[in-house]
Design a protein around this motif. Structure first.
Motif, PDB file in Angstrom:
ATOM      1  N   ASP A 161      -2.526   5.745  -3.425  1.00 49.72           N
ATOM      2  CA  ASP A 161      -3.392   6.915  -3.285  1.00 49.72           C
ATOM      3  C   ASP A 161      -2.570   8.186  -3.430  1.00 49.72           C
ATOM      4  O   ASP A 161      -1.532   8.357  -2.768  1.00 49.72           O
ATOM      5  CB  ASP A 161      -4.097   6.907  -1.927  1.00 49.72           C
ATOM      6  N   SER A 190       0.853  -1.178   0.000  1.00 54.55           N
ATOM      7  CA  SER A 190       0.000   0.000   0.000  1.00 54.55           C
ATOM      8  C   SER A 190       0.896   1.238   0.000  1.00 54.55           C
ATOM      9  O   SER A 190       1.842   1.342   0.778  1.00 54.55           O
ATOM     10  CB  SER A 190      -0.904   0.002   1.232  1.00 54.55           C
ATOM     11  N   THR A 241      -7.153   9.426  -8.494  1.00 55.40           N
ATOM     12  CA  THR A 241      -6.262   9.509  -7.324  1.00 55.40           C
ATOM     13  C   THR A 241      -6.175   8.207  -6.523  1.00 55.40           C
ATOM     14  O   THR A 241      -5.477   8.163  -5.514  1.00 55.40           O
ATOM     15  CB  THR A 241      -6.724  10.633  -6.387  1.00 55.40           C
ATOM     16  N   HIS A 242      -6.863   7.167  -6.955  1.00 55.36           N
ATOM     17  CA  HIS A 242      -6.806   5.879  -6.256  1.00 55.36           C
ATOM     18  C   HIS A 242      -6.576   4.763  -7.269  1.00 55.36           C
ATOM     19  O   HIS A 242      -7.353   4.584  -8.207  1.00 55.36           O
ATOM     20  CB  HIS A 242      -8.102   5.612  -5.483  1.00 55.36           C
ATOM     21  N   SER A 261      -2.657  -0.816  -2.861  1.00 59.36           N
ATOM     22  CA  SER A 261      -3.270   0.296  -3.583  1.00 59.36           C
ATOM     23  C   SER A 261      -2.367   1.517  -3.457  1.00 59.36           C
ATOM     24  O   SER A 261      -1.546   1.624  -2.541  1.00 59.36           O
ATOM     25  CB  SER A 261      -4.665   0.611  -3.036  1.00 59.36           C
ATOM     26  N   ASN A 288     -10.807   1.855  -9.650  1.00 60.43           N
ATOM     27  CA  ASN A 288      -9.771   2.873  -9.769  1.00 60.43           C
ATOM     28  C   ASN A 288     -10.341   4.221 -10.188  1.00 60.43           C
ATOM     29  O   ASN A 288     -11.274   4.309 -10.990  1.00 60.43           O
ATOM     30  CB  ASN A 288      -8.710   2.435 -10.775  1.00 60.43           C
ATOM     31  N   LYS A 309      -0.580   2.745   5.481  1.00 61.60           N
ATOM     32  CA  LYS A 309       0.182   2.547   4.250  1.00 61.60           C
ATOM     33  C   LYS A 309       1.596   2.124   4.631  1.00 61.60           C
ATOM     34  O   LYS A 309       2.137   2.551   5.645  1.00 61.60           O
ATOM     35  CB  LYS A 309       0.244   3.850   3.433  1.00 61.60           C
ATOM     36  N   ASP A 319      -7.233  12.985   4.305  1.00 59.40           N
ATOM     37  CA  ASP A 319      -6.538  12.034   3.440  1.00 59.40           C
ATOM     38  C   ASP A 319      -5.213  11.585   4.041  1.00 59.40           C
ATOM     39  O   ASP A 319      -4.786  10.449   3.851  1.00 59.40           O
ATOM     40  CB  ASP A 319      -6.294  12.648   2.063  1.00 59.40           C
TER      41      ASP A 319
END
Length: 393
Positions: A151, A95, A141-142, A149, A138, A166, A160
């Protein structure tokens, strides 16, 4: 039996796991540069910018967890971060959080720089679905993929920055971040807090990049100071002594009337006094690719065997050695890199000198040159004392 043996061999080849690559190997073998983002599209070549070898190697060093890159503009920062994203999508799924100064900048970066890289690189396009694909989760921005993933977020968005955990935290242009994300505090520290659980088990990676700004206020200056402060030593093409490429080594001619001739710009060697031509500089930079440490050495002072020491000897990997026991100096896992434009093959020496000459007499332009070309911190107290004639001398 022969047929069965061949089938078994084929099955072994198919089932054999792909080789484990480091970041340099991955980028050179699997990254492609899109035509709409570069004047030199096609397969990525680290040798095109040899100063990138050291920072890229550090990303996948097993004992390095944090990498801070204080560099001039348009040298390696953005492309290196794209390489890191691709590597952890394809080789070591994780991530990833990619932080830009604002949410708008994050979305623009995703569309204009990262999306073309996915399209141009087969290994990434096979793993990351385009946002418009049916049933794809998707967005701009993701980006979701097997095992993780990615971001893209803005440093001005505390929500955010402080949401899901992550493992890989990539922070670009950190000196442009606001002082605080809302009322939550320093955006850099807030973003990196999301990897705290991975950090506790030695699995997190933090990469920060930026050109420096004002001394005492620059985040990248602060982070580089906290690192092991690696600097790149380049061998003289004439005597092979190794030295840093610094502005004090740059010289150029003048006419009899005092007019500057930037086209004559050259670098002088501290050891033998020889003058490098522009082709000599490029030759010296190309030689970094074959150096065991790619020319990089730790320069931060350290304490070992009860003594405070300045690095004087290094091993083949550029790690500083204790003068008493001969062992590597203590290392906290934070690699720092300083890069000015003299290390860049993309910038010609006469152009750098011309940029300096055009800054003459203008404190703001000199400040910009200091930050973005020399990658040095600007000392605010000097603004009232700046004498252009002394500076030129």
């Amino acid at each position: 039996r022969t047929s069965l043996g061949k089938r078994l061999q084929l099955a072994c080849l198919i089932l054999r796991p792909p080789p484990k690559l480091n970041l340099i190997q991955w980028a050179d073998q699997r990254r492609h540069v899109a035509a709409r983002t570069s004047a030199n599209p096609g397969r990525w070549k680290t040798k095109a910018q040899p100063c990138a070898y050291g920072p890229m190697a550090a990303i996948t060093e097993p004992d390095t967890y944090t990498v801070s890159i204080m560099a001039g503009t348009q040298i390696i920062k953005t492309e290196l971060l794209i390489n890191v994203c691709g590597y952890f999508i394809d080789q070591d799924p994780a991530s990833i959080l990619f932080v830009q100064p604002t949410q708008a900048a994050a979305a623009s970066f995703s569309k204009e720089r990262f999306a073309p890289t996915i399209e141009a690189s087969p290994c990434l396009s096979a793993l990351v679905d385009p946002p418009k694909t049916r049933d794809s989760e998707n967005t701009i921005t993701h980006k979701a993929y097997r095992g993780g993933s990615l971001d893209f977020v803005g440093a001005n968005s505390p929500t955010d920055l402080a949401s899901r955990p992550k493992r890989i935290i990539l922070c670009d242009e950190i000196d442009k971040y606001p002082p605080s994300a809302g009322s939550e505090g320093d955006p850099l520290k807030l973003a990196e807090e999301r990897a705290s659980t991975f950090k506790a088990i030695g699995r997190a990676k933090f990469v920060r990049t930026c050109s420096p700004t004002v001394e005492g206020f620059s985040r990248i200056g602060r982070e580089y100071a906290a690192s092991d402060q690696r600097r790149c030593y380049v061998a003289c093409p004439h005597c092979e002594s190794e030295q840093l490429l610094e502005w004090k080594h740059v010289h150029w001619d003048k006419t009899e009337t005092g007019s500057h001739l930037p086209a004559t710009a050259a670098i002088s060697c501290d050891e033998c006094g020889s003058v490098w031509s522009e082709s000599d500089r490029i030759k010296a930079l190309d030689a970094l690719a074959d150096h065991p440490s790619y020319g990089w050495r730790q320069t931060k002072g350290f304490t070992c065997c009860g003594l405070d020491q300045s690095p004087a000897t290094w091993d083949g990997a550029g790690r500083s050695l204790c003068s008493v026991c001969g062992e590597r100096s203590p290392y906290a896992g934070h690699a720092g890199f300083h890069l000015n434009k003299l290390y860049s093959k993309r910038h010609r020496l006469p152009e750098i000198v011309q940029e300096f000459l055009e800054s003459k007499g203008d404190p703001e332009l000199i400040r910009k040159f200091t930050n973005t070309a020399l990658a040095e911190l600007w000392k605010a107290r000097d603004e009232q004392q700046l004498d252009s004639n002394k500076l030129m001398s």
